[in-house]
Design a protein around this motif. Structure first.
Motif, PDB file in Angstrom:
ATOM      1  N   PRO A 149      18.339  60.436  -9.201  1.00 47.54           N
ATOM      2  CA  PRO A 149      17.843  60.249  -7.832  1.00 47.54           C
ATOM      3  C   PRO A 149      16.331  60.451  -7.718  1.00 47.54           C
ATOM      4  CG  PRO A 149      19.776  61.670  -7.863  1.00 47.54           C
ATOM      5  CD  PRO A 149      19.350  61.493  -9.282  1.00 47.54           C
ATOM      6  N   VAL A 150      15.716  59.580  -6.944  1.00 47.58           N
ATOM      7  CA  VAL A 150      14.289  59.682  -6.670  1.00 47.58           C
ATOM      8  C   VAL A 150      14.055  59.356  -5.205  1.00 47.58           C
ATOM      9  CG1 VAL A 150      13.629  58.995  -9.024  1.00 47.58           C
ATOM     10  CG2 VAL A 150      13.745  57.272  -7.224  1.00 47.58           C
ATOM     11  N   VAL A 151      12.846  59.661  -4.743  1.00 49.62           N
ATOM     12  CA  VAL A 151      12.395  59.189  -3.438  1.00 49.62           C
ATOM     13  C   VAL A 151      11.238  58.240  -3.691  1.00 49.62           C
ATOM     14  CG1 VAL A 151      11.359  59.806  -1.236  1.00 49.62           C
ATOM     15  CG2 VAL A 151      13.138  61.266  -2.216  1.00 49.62           C
ATOM     16  N   PHE A 152      11.440  56.976  -3.367  1.00 51.57           N
ATOM     17  CA  PHE A 152      10.391  55.971  -3.513  1.00 51.57           C
ATOM     18  C   PHE A 152       9.530  55.961  -2.253  1.00 51.57           C
ATOM     19  CE2 PHE A 152      13.445  53.822  -6.492  1.00 51.57           C
ATOM     20  CZ  PHE A 152      12.618  53.834  -7.607  1.00 51.57           C
ATOM     21  N   GLU A 153       8.225  56.121  -2.430  1.00 53.63           N
ATOM     22  CA  GLU A 153       7.295  55.974  -1.315  1.00 53.63           C
ATOM     23  C   GLU A 153       6.898  54.506  -1.180  1.00 53.63           C
ATOM     24  OE1 GLU A 153       4.043  58.687  -1.774  1.00 53.63           O
ATOM     25  OE2 GLU A 153       5.336  60.412  -2.085  1.00 53.63           O
ATOM     26  N   ASP A 154       6.136  54.192  -0.144  1.00 56.78           N
ATOM     27  CA  ASP A 154       5.578  52.852   0.036  1.00 56.78           C
ATOM     28  C   ASP A 154       6.636  51.753  -0.078  1.00 56.78           C
ATOM     29  OD1 ASP A 154       3.041  53.959   0.355  1.00 56.78           O
ATOM     30  OD2 ASP A 154       2.664  53.924  -1.792  1.00 56.78           O
TER      31      ASP A 154
END
Length: 197
Positions: free
Chosen positions: A157-162
């Motif tokens: 799991p990651v949090v993608f910005e932009d």
């Protein structure tokens, strides 16, 4: 039971999709490359879009990719969507752009079964984005071209910005990640993402 679970998930999450390297062509370019227009093979998740039976070779200064998918229908301008890793293999530095924003981007050579086309621009790395209908956008409280964070529920799991929101009545809800991004988060078919404020 699965249908009920999916219905609940669709209210709060958005399905993730991995988008591999592919090409969009004009009718004229398709005629040069294949001797005819594009032939639909199967529909894609976005309404009206399809994978065509035709394939091209994408040629850059340092390398090439054979058997690259061509997506239809034909467009007003060619576009080649690759990952940043693909760009290194081809010897091309694609800018990260939304689809259709090709001004100032590099070109490449496309080879088909009947001919070749040299593009002076159109090679991009697609900006990660979320397709939503107006009803979806209202439910999630977002608007067209808004930039959001995206949390992935994946193996890594990651949090993608932009991450850019795209809203149209012609869309179906889906997050589009390129293969670099999909591999980074451990994406598997059926994974979901959540729009963060």
């Amino acid at each position: 039971m699965d249908a009920l679970v999916n219905a609940v998930l669709e209210r709060i999450l958005v399905p993730l999709e991995a988008s591999g390297r592919h090409v969009h062509l004009t009718r004229e370019q398709a005629e040069i490359l294949f001797g005819h227009g594009l032939t639909p093979e199967r529909p894609l998740s976005q309404p009206g879009q399809y994978l065509s039976k035709e394939r091209v070779t994408v040629i850059g200064p340092k390398g090439e990719f054979r058997n690259v998918a061509v997506l239809g229908p034909e467009r007003k301008e060619a576009q080649v969507e690759i990952s940043l890793t693909d760009g290194k293999a081809l010897g091309i530095q694609p800018p990260v752009r939304l689809s259709g924003e090709t001004v100032g981007s590099p070109g490449c050579i496309l080879a088909g079964s009947q001919g070749r086309v040299e593009l002076d621009r159109g090679v991009i790395a697609a900006q990660r984005h979320i397709h939503l209908t107006p009803a979806d956008a209202a439910r999630f409280g977002v608007r067209d071209r808004q930039v959001v964070h995206l949390q992935t529920f994946t193996a890594r799991p990651v949090v993608f910005e932009d991450t850019v929101v795209r809203v149209s009545g012609d869309f179906a809800a889906a997050v589009h990640l390129d293969y670099d991004e999909a591999n980074a988060c451990g994406f598997a078919k059926g994974d979901w993402g959540r729009i963060l404020p």
